[in-house]
Design a protein around this motif. Structure first.
Motif, PDB file in Angstrom:
ATOM      1  N   ARG A  66       6.048  83.214  51.618  1.00 15.59           N
ATOM      2  CA  ARG A  66       6.857  82.251  52.372  1.00 15.59           C
ATOM      3  C   ARG A  66       7.160  82.111  53.721  1.00 15.59           C
ATOM      4  N   ILE A  67       7.170  81.086  53.989  1.00 15.03           N
ATOM      5  CA  ILE A  67       7.198  81.194  55.796  1.00 15.03           C
ATOM      6  C   ILE A  67       8.357  79.688  56.041  1.00 15.03           C
ATOM      7  N   GLU A  68      10.070  79.258  56.127  1.00 16.19           N
ATOM      8  CA  GLU A  68      10.339  78.503  56.854  1.00 16.19           C
ATOM      9  C   GLU A  68      10.042  77.552  55.472  1.00 16.19           C
ATOM     10  N   GLY A  69      10.325  78.450  54.684  1.00 16.90           N
ATOM     11  CA  GLY A  69      10.288  77.058  53.376  1.00 16.90           C
ATOM     12  C   GLY A  69       8.509  77.301  53.051  1.00 16.90           C
ATOM     13  N   VAL A  70       8.171  77.554  53.487  1.00 14.45           N
ATOM     14  CA  VAL A  70       6.160  76.968  53.628  1.00 14.45           C
ATOM     15  C   VAL A  70       5.595  77.935  52.884  1.00 14.45           C
ATOM     16  N   ALA A  71       4.960  77.305  51.880  1.00 12.15           N
ATOM     17  CA  ALA A  71       4.276  78.553  50.210  1.00 12.15           C
ATOM     18  C   ALA A  71       2.993  78.416  51.027  1.00 12.15           C
ATOM     19  N   ARG A 108     -10.644  68.612  65.281  1.00 11.48           N
ATOM     20  CA  ARG A 108      -9.874  67.433  66.736  1.00 11.48           C
ATOM     21  C   ARG A 108      -9.525  68.629  67.195  1.00 11.48           C
ATOM     22  N   ASP A 109      -7.990  68.625  66.984  1.00  7.75           N
ATOM     23  CA  ASP A 109      -6.923  68.147  68.039  1.00  7.75           C
ATOM     24  C   ASP A 109      -5.986  70.115  68.199  1.00  7.75           C
ATOM     25  N   HIS A 110      -6.904  71.015  67.006  1.00  7.95           N
ATOM     26  CA  HIS A 110      -5.822  72.121  66.898  1.00  7.95           C
ATOM     27  C   HIS A 110      -7.020  73.586  66.881  1.00  7.95           C
ATOM     28  N   ARG A 111      -7.046  74.520  67.717  1.00  7.30           N
ATOM     29  CA  ARG A 111      -7.977  75.750  67.544  1.00  7.30           C
ATOM     30  C   ARG A 111      -7.798  76.252  66.676  1.00  7.30           C
ATOM     31  N   PHE A 112      -6.630  76.497  66.098  1.00 10.60           N
ATOM     32  CA  PHE A 112      -6.543  77.711  64.376  1.00 10.60           C
ATOM     33  C   PHE A 112      -6.067  76.463  63.227  1.00 10.60           C
ATOM     34  N   GLY A 113      -6.513  77.003  62.582  1.00 12.18           N
ATOM     35  CA  GLY A 113      -6.597  76.295  61.375  1.00 12.18           C
ATOM     36  C   GLY A 113      -7.480  75.569  60.677  1.00 12.18           C
ATOM     37  N   LEU A 125      -4.579  73.918  54.088  1.00  8.03           N
ATOM     38  CA  LEU A 125      -4.780  74.623  56.205  1.00  8.03           C
ATOM     39  C   LEU A 125      -5.552  75.956  55.423  1.00  8.03           C
ATOM     40  N   GLU A 126      -6.360  76.391  55.546  1.00  6.86           N
ATOM     41  CA  GLU A 126      -6.563  77.865  56.128  1.00  6.86           C
ATOM     42  C   GLU A 126      -6.944  78.629  57.017  1.00  6.86           C
ATOM     43  N   TYR A 127      -6.730  79.524  57.389  1.00  5.92           N
ATOM     44  CA  TYR A 127      -6.725  81.048  57.885  1.00  5.92           C
ATOM     45  C   TYR A 127      -7.340  81.922  58.364  1.00  5.92           C
ATOM     46  N   ASP A 128      -8.888  82.181  58.627  1.00  5.59           N
ATOM     47  CA  ASP A 128      -9.571  83.425  58.413  1.00  5.59           C
ATOM     48  C   ASP A 128      -9.642  84.214  60.088  1.00  5.59           C
ATOM     49  N   VAL A 129      -9.378  85.782  59.088  1.00  7.84           N
ATOM     50  CA  VAL A 129      -9.314  86.765  60.047  1.00  7.84           C
ATOM     51  C   VAL A 129      -9.766  87.938  59.455  1.00  7.84           C
ATOM     52  N   ASN A 130     -11.061  87.588  60.540  1.00  6.77           N
ATOM     53  CA  ASN A 130     -11.526  89.444  60.026  1.00  6.77           C
ATOM     54  C   ASN A 130     -10.944  91.057  60.944  1.00  6.77           C
ATOM     55  N   LEU A 131     -10.955  92.206  59.165  1.00  2.00           N
ATOM     56  CA  LEU A 131     -10.114  93.058  59.610  1.00  2.00           C
ATOM     57  C   LEU A 131     -11.250  94.402  59.883  1.00  2.00           C
ATOM     58  N   ASP A 132     -12.357  93.569  59.518  1.00  2.00           N
ATOM     59  CA  ASP A 132     -13.252  95.031  59.571  1.00  2.00           C
ATOM     60  C   ASP A 132     -13.091  95.877  60.893  1.00  2.00           C
ATOM     61  N   ASP A 145       2.519  85.838  62.725  1.00  2.00           N
ATOM     62  CA  ASP A 145       3.201  85.108  64.034  1.00  2.00           C
ATOM     63  C   ASP A 145       2.244  83.397  64.376  1.00  2.00           C
ATOM     64  N   TRP A 146       0.884  83.091  64.530  1.00  2.00           N
ATOM     65  CA  TRP A 146       0.348  82.137  64.648  1.00  2.00           C
ATOM     66  C   TRP A 146       0.173  81.864  63.702  1.00  2.00           C
ATOM     67  N   TRP A 147      -0.264  82.408  62.134  1.00  2.00           N
ATOM     68  CA  TRP A 147      -0.360  81.859  60.533  1.00  2.00           C
ATOM     69  C   TRP A 147       0.826  80.437  60.925  1.00  2.00           C
ATOM     70  N   ARG A 148       2.295  80.924  61.057  1.00  2.00           N
ATOM     71  CA  ARG A 148       3.584  80.791  60.994  1.00  2.00           C
ATOM     72  C   ARG A 148       3.337  79.131  61.918  1.00  2.00           C
TER      73      ARG A 148
END
Length: 209
Positions: A66-71, A108-113, A125-132, A145-148
């Motif tokens: 949970r971040i700032e009240g959002v699960a 259209r208006d947002h780069r992330f998510g 809302l989804e946000y993929d991150v490569n950790l390879d 922080d970007w996800w927040r």
């Protein structure tokens, strides 16, 4: 027999490598986080709010936070035997109505998510991150922080929409358990025995017998 004399280029390269080995960053170069260490990812998640480690339906790691009240959830992908994972995905679903036009406007208006309407009709809302091959702890902290920030903006985007009736997650299950005569369902036809038809007057709007 004398040993060969190294060329000036090789001597400079050797000095450079020796110098780099003495730098503090050389030791830190191995200090990376990847999908093989879910607990390290969990520790960073806890820097932004409450977070618990669980497993998903196929026993891969799953972080519920949970971040700032959002699960939200963090899924692990590309895992081998429920470990050695190669990527993670942040995901958060909101229990309210939205439209395809609203999701298209967000994308259209947002780069992330990436925003979309899931199979149950809820905005997600989804946000993929490569950790390879790993990332530094500072890099992954910045990703959280970007996800927040992105999650907060998505919530504001939904709240700015015209007010609509909120959908209850249990709506479909409740309707599935209602009797046939419940509101919203057609009233079943009631057939009277022949000997009663002469005593009970017909009801206006009722189905003919």
């Amino acid at each position: 027999m004398h040993a060969p004399i190294p060329s000036p280029h090789r001597r400079r390269l050797a000095r450079t490598l020796a110098f780099l080995a003495l730098l503090p960053g050389a030791a830190l170069a191995q200090d990376v986080i990847d999908g093989r260490d879910p607990d390290a990812i969990l520790n960073i998640a806890r820097g932004y709010g409450s977070a618990l480690m669980e497993t998903d339906e196929i026993d891969d790691p799953l972080i519920r936070g949970r971040i700032e009240g959002v699960a939200y959830l963090v899924y692990f992908y590309g895992c081998v035997d429920n470990k050695e994972c190669r990527a993670i995905q942040f995901r958060s679903t909101f229990g309210r109505e939205t439209t395809l036009e609203s999701m298209n406007a967000w994308n259209r208006d947002h780069r992330f998510g990436t925003g979309y309407i899931n199979n149950e009709g809820y905005p997600t809302l989804e946000y993929d991150v490569n950790l390879d091959y790993g990332v530094t702890p500072r890099n992954l902290d910045d990703t959280f922080d970007w996800w927040r920030v992105t999650l907060g903006e998505f919530k504001e985007h939904l709240e700015a929409e015209p007010a609509t009736e909120e959908i209850s997650p249990l709506t479909e299950q409740i309707e599935a358990g209602l009797p046939e005569s419940a509101p919203g369902k057609p009233t079943p036809e009631i057939k009277l025995p022949n000997f009663l038809r002469d005593f009970i007057p017909p009801i206006e709007g009722a189905n003919p017998q």
